[in-house]
Design a protein around this motif. Structure first.
Motif, short mmCIF file in Angstrom:
data_model
loop_
_atom_site.label_atom_id
_atom_site.label_comp_id
_atom_site.label_asym_id
_atom_site.label_seq_id
_atom_site.Cartn_x
_atom_site.Cartn_y
_atom_site.Cartn_z
N ARG A 162 -43.24 11.38 38.75
CA ARG A 162 -43.08 11.58 37.31
C ARG A 162 -42.19 12.78 37.04
O ARG A 162 -42.15 13.72 37.83
N MET A 163 -41.52 12.74 35.89
CA MET A 163 -40.77 13.89 35.41
C MET A 163 -41.21 14.17 33.98
O MET A 163 -41.33 13.25 33.17
N TYR A 164 -41.47 15.43 33.71
CA TYR A 164 -41.84 15.87 32.38
C TYR A 164 -40.71 16.73 31.81
O TYR A 164 -39.90 17.29 32.55
N LEU A 165 -40.70 16.86 30.50
CA LEU A 165 -39.78 17.76 29.82
C LEU A 165 -40.39 18.12 28.48
O LEU A 165 -41.25 17.41 27.97
N TRP A 166 -39.97 19.23 27.95
CA TRP A 166 -40.41 19.68 26.64
C TRP A 166 -39.23 19.68 25.70
O TRP A 166 -38.13 20.10 26.07
N VAL A 167 -39.45 19.21 24.47
CA VAL A 167 -38.38 19.14 23.48
C VAL A 167 -38.94 19.59 22.14
O VAL A 167 -40.12 19.34 21.84
N LEU A 168 -38.12 20.28 21.35
CA LEU A 168 -38.58 20.69 20.03
C LEU A 168 -38.94 19.45 19.23
O LEU A 168 -38.19 18.47 19.18
#
Length: 180
Positions: A127-133
């Protein structure tokens, strides 16, 4: 004539250009989401100084990639182990992806994301996670078109007293058979 996009590992000599892309990217993507005073105060020189020091420390955990068109660096991405606070997990995280504002919508971000996904999958991450506004609708659409989706996690983020909450996105990575 349009040159194809080539993605490669970032080198020390790319730091100034990457910092320019990152700062201009913030100033473009986050205008209206973060205070103008904060965005206008961002410094390419200060970012490059911090990035150069970080780059000099090295380490295999963070993968920095640049996208080139012709001989020009037009984008940057960084990924590595997922950070759950200060705890590292077995998942991957896309820490950043920025494209020179003059090259938005031309496949640069897509090429960087594809290579980050490919490399993380090749390292065995599932899995790959990311944070975005939360308010960054364009970025959210970009990630959704690439197969990522908000997983319900949100995190408070504040800049100069202005709330700019982030949402977490998750994407499943293709398993890549290891050779040898």
């Amino acid at each position: 004539m349009s040159f194809p996009i080539a993605v490669r590992d970032m080198r020390l000599g790319d730091v100034d250009r990457v910092s320019e892309i990152r700062v201009r990217g913030w100033q473009t993507a986050y205008r209206g989401l973060l205070p103008d005073s904060h965005l206008d105060a961002l410094s390419v020189a200060e970012d490059a100084e911090q990035r150069r020091a970080f780059f000099a420390r090295g380490g295999p955990a963070v993968v920095n990639l640049v996208a080139e068109r012709g001989d020009a660096v037009v984008g940057w991405a960084a990924h590595g182990p997922y950070r759950d606070g200060e705890v590292r997990t077995t998942d991957a995280e896309l820490y950043a992806i920025y494209v020179d504002p003059g090259h938005l919508g031309r496949g640069v971000g897509h090429a960087l994301l594809q290579e980050s996904v490919r490399r993380a999958g090749a390292l065995g991450h599932s899995r790959m996670y990311l944070w975005v506004l939360k308010g960054n609708v364009a970025a959210r659409r970009f990630y959704e078109r690439a197969g990522f989706g908000a997983d319900g996690a949100e995190e408070a983020f504040e800049v100069d007293g202005v709330a700019a909450p982030e949402v977490r996105y998750r994407g499943d990575l293709p398993s890549v058979p290891r050779s040898g």
